[in-house]
Design an enzyme around this catalytic site. Structure first.
Site, PDB file in Angstrom:
ATOM      1  N   HIS A 492       0.837  -1.208   0.000  1.00 19.47           N
ATOM      2  CA  HIS A 492       0.000   0.000   0.000  1.00 19.47           C
ATOM      3  C   HIS A 492       0.871   1.258   0.000  1.00 19.47           C
ATOM      4  CE1 HIS A 492      -3.657   2.355   1.283  1.00 19.47           C
ATOM      5  NE2 HIS A 492      -2.707   3.148   1.767  1.00 19.47           N
ATOM      6  N   GLU A 493       1.817   1.326   0.920  1.00 22.36           N
ATOM      7  CA  GLU A 493       2.654   2.527   1.024  1.00 22.36           C
ATOM      8  C   GLU A 493       3.569   2.678  -0.188  1.00 22.36           C
ATOM      9  OE1 GLU A 493       1.962   4.744   3.114  1.00 22.36           O
ATOM     10  OE2 GLU A 493       0.664   3.554   4.401  1.00 22.36           O
ATOM     11  N   HIS A 496       1.842   4.610  -2.877  1.00 22.75           N
ATOM     12  CA  HIS A 496       1.994   6.064  -2.730  1.00 22.75           C
ATOM     13  C   HIS A 496       3.355   6.513  -3.252  1.00 22.75           C
ATOM     14  CE1 HIS A 496      -1.677   6.858  -0.617  1.00 22.75           C
ATOM     15  NE2 HIS A 496      -1.357   6.191   0.470  1.00 22.75           N
ATOM     16  N   HIS A 499       3.535   6.612  -6.977  1.00 28.58           N
ATOM     17  CA  HIS A 499       2.759   7.760  -7.455  1.00 28.58           C
ATOM     18  C   HIS A 499       3.634   9.014  -7.407  1.00 28.58           C
ATOM     19  CE1 HIS A 499      -1.441   9.937  -7.257  1.00 28.58           C
ATOM     20  NE2 HIS A 499      -0.820  10.125  -8.408  1.00 28.58           N
TER      21      HIS A 499
END
EC number: 3.4.24.59
Length: 710
Positions: A492-493, A496, A499
């Site tokens: 999940h991290e 980020h 991105h």
């Protein structure tokens, strides 16, 4: 989670976005310090870092390679330099004729402040040394004061207003530049700059009051409750911390197996506090007053251009989702009540303190999911190698471990990764602060340290981010081993982080994750889908001693176990989001916040309200996600659609990966989210499409069901 969310509003001028293209710095630029013995990259995370000779003898570079930050006093130097440059840029902005150069100067101004503010925002909570934390806190205050001055600088505002008022000029700008100009104007107007002097002063006062109330409310959400010991039965007192003759209730104890412990914690921890209630009421009314004053009604969900666009659309989304979940949620509650009756027949009514515990019991009984069985297959190094393989095959991106210079990192356990594209070269850096230490924040999160942007000389300012986790240290006998939940959080991290690396915009104000809140979680949640797909997991999940692969049946059971009572959990999130919307809707509120809670819980959840409780007073997200709590559900719906449409058939599809980068990641916040989603899915999804995507994720995999029933 994006911790940058708080900074985004505290430093409104310090915008969001970054820039375009980087020419050929690939292998050569990072070959100097990339250790070939750390190939694959996973090896760097499965061994404890060893000191090198240049750690002892080399020059001290300063935190993140910033020379001034070799000592805490360097923050004073950095902020003074930023403030000097700010004054010069303000003069430039005010004297430059309106045009594209106006937006570039505003973005450089934003970057100048954010390069200190964002870095300090991390250091004030992430650095282990108090002197650094205090210096960073002071830098945050200093930059914040300057930002407030700029947001109320009439001459600066007018220089931007001239550009926006010139329709011919605006039409000549590209879409990204127009959007960035409009975002800067939003930052001005939310501070009341367009009002007369008296109203502008009121807007400034309200902004200050809201910040103070937010801080006070946030502190109150975690405040423990002390009660005299004799008020609780003796046989449950040992579950709570003691303070002399008192017991300290500091949370809900949701996983406790004793029903009475959970009930007592729920009723005591959520008992209404008059000061906290007054603080919440003042916070909500002040937000409404500010929205009325500056002309953004109701209280804005953030900068313009969210996926939902309007509060009416948000409520439509939540109501339709609640309707679709209703029957599934009822069955989940029946299943939990059945388990409670089985384990506690004398007190079988399902209450709000029960679902986390009984859903876990059902999950364990049905699927025999014991996290410790998975850990040997999920060493941190193996998971990092899995991410490396995935990014390389999907996006042509490779992670290289670099040896940081002396003083560059704040703890010896921090690893530095260079992110390199196969043809474009070095994209940026990720600092991995993954391991537990004293006084470290417990929340897994992503920090932007420096946003990317295209500089005036044509070079690209490389983005720098920190990922913060709380993983156990390796021991002498085995590497850091992750539970399935830890592995999913890591993916999940890293969503980020990628991105941030690939959101290569022209403007820092909209770089990477600096985008509307209801879109910001899409890349990170999408990575969760990859982490739960056996075709991806099989690439890296191997026993750290034997090399044996993680059996497919174990992965399938794990994925299906997450669907146990998932409708009830999603229904709870709908309730929270609806409550947030109502609190930030029309004012004055028709009833007390507690009466509204009671009604909303009845409409959107299904378990009864417990008298003399006020859960809303512990709802910390009302501060950072006020009127935006729906965003996580909306982002998950988009991520689900992208996964099913583009990656379900082949999670390593390079063409789909390139399209994902081109249509969604590359724009950061420089393009309206709905346009990005439309480009990716080749259609414009409706609210019904979003709802159906979320509900379909709850469907059981009958192949797994059949396999387990044999």
């Amino acid at each position: 989670m994006l911790l940058a969310a708080g900074t985004r509003y505290a430093y409104r001028l310090c915008g969001r976005r970054a820039a375009a293209a980087l020419q050929g710095r690939a292998g050569r630029s990072c070959a100097r310090s990339v250790s070939t013995s750390w190939s694959p990259v996973g090896a760097a995370f499965n061994v404890k870092p060893q000191g090198h000779l240049w750690d002892l003898l080399g020059e001290r570079r300063g935190l993140f390679g910033v020379p001034e930050l070799s000592t805490p006093e360097g923050f004073q130097v950095a902020q003074e330099e930023a403030l000097r440059k700010t004054e010069w840029l303000v003069e430039r902005a005010c004297s430059t004729p309106p045009g594209p150069q106006t937006v570039l100067i505003f973005d450089e101004l934003s970057d100048c402040l954010c390069r200190v503010a964002d870095l300090a925002d991390f250091v004030k909570i992430g650095h282990p040394e108090q002197a650094f934390r205090e210096a960073a806190q002071e830098a945050c205050r200093s930059i914040g004061t300057m930002v407030e001055k700029l947001n109320t600088n009439v001459e600066l505002y007018q220089s931007l207003q001239k550009l926006l008022d010139d329709k011919k000029l605006m039409d000549s700008l590209d879409a990204e530049t127009r959007r960035v100009a409009e975002l800067f104007m939003f930052d001005f107007e939310i501070s009341g700059i367009h009002l007369d002097e008296e109203k502008r002063r009121r807007a400034v006062d309200l902004n200050v009051k809201i910040l103070d109330l937010s801080s006070a409310f946030l502190m109150g959400t975690n405040f423990p409750i002390k009660i005299q010991k004799h008020l609780l039965p003796e046989h449950i007192q040992h579950h709570f911390a003691r303070d002399g003759r008192h017991l300290v209730i500091d949370g809900l104890h949701a996983e406790a197996s004793d029903d009475l412990v959970r009930e007592a914690a729920y009723k005591i921890f959520l008992y209404p506090n008059a000061d906290q209630l007054k603080c919440l009421e003042e916070l909500l009314s002040s937000r409404d007053l500010l929205a009325n004053l500056v002309g953004y009604l109701p209280f804005p969900t953030g900068p313009p251009g969210t996926i939902a666009q309007t509060p009416e659309t948000v409520m439509q989304f939540l109501e339709k989702l609640s309707e679709k979940l209703c029957e599934r949620t009822r069955k989940d509650f029946e299943m939990m009540q059945g388990m409670k009756t089985k384990l506690n027949p004398q007190n079988s009514e399902l209450m709000p303190w029960d679902p986390p515990y009984y859903s876990g019991v059902i999950r364990a009984e049905r699927y025999n999911i014991e996290p410790s069985l998975y850990c040997p297959f999920l060493s941190l190094g193996a998971c990092m190698e899995g991410l490396n393989v995935l990014f390389n095959r999907l996006l042509g991106v490779t992670l290289y471990a670099e040896q940081p210079f002396k003083g560059e990192v704040w703890c010896i356990d921090v690893r530095k990764l260079a992110v390199v594209h196969e043809s474009e070269g070095l994209l940026g850096y990720i600092y991995c602060d993954f391991f537990q230490r004293a006084n470290k924040p417990q929340q897994d999160c992503h920090f932007t340290i420096r946003g990317g942007r295209l500089k005036e000389d044509g070079s690209y300012q490389l983005p720098v981010v920190v990922l913060m986790l709380n993983l156990p240290h390796a021991s002498r006998d085995f590497p850091t081993l992750l539970t399935p939940g830890m592995m999913e959080n890591l993916f999940h991290e890293m969503g980020h982080a990628m991105h941030s690396m690939l959101g290569r915009t022209r403007y820092q104000h909209v770089t990477g994750t600096r985008c509307p809140t209801d879109f910001a979680e899409v890349p990170s949640i999408l990575m969760e889908y990859f982490s739960n797909d056996y075709r991806v997991v099989s690439q890296f999940a191997k026993h750290y001693q034997t090399g044996q692969p993680l059996p497919k049946a174990m992965v399938s059971r794990l994925c299906e176990s997450k669907k146990v009572c998932a409708a009830a959990e999603m229904q709870l999130q709908v309730f929270y989001a609806a409550l947030d919307q109502i609190y930030h809707g029309q004012h004055p509120l028709k009833k007390s916040t507690t009466d509204i809670l009671m009604e909303t819980q009845e409409q959107f959840y299904g378990l009864p309200y417990v008298p003399d409780t006020a859960w809303q007073l512990r709802f910390s997200h009302l501060v950072g996600y006020g009127a935006k709590y729906y965003s996580y559900l909306m982002s998950r719906a988009v991520a689900s659609m992208v996964w099913k449409e583009c990656f379900l058939q082949d999670p390593f599809n390079r063409a789909a990966g390139e399209r994902y980068r081109r249509e969604m990641l590359a724009h950061g916040g420089g393009k309206e989210p709905m346009l990005m989603i439309q480009g990716m899915l080749q259609k414009c999804p409706s609210i019904d499409d979003f709802v159906d995507a979320l509900v379909s994720d709850l469907n059981l995999d009958f192949e797994t069901f059949f396999m387990d029933s044999k």
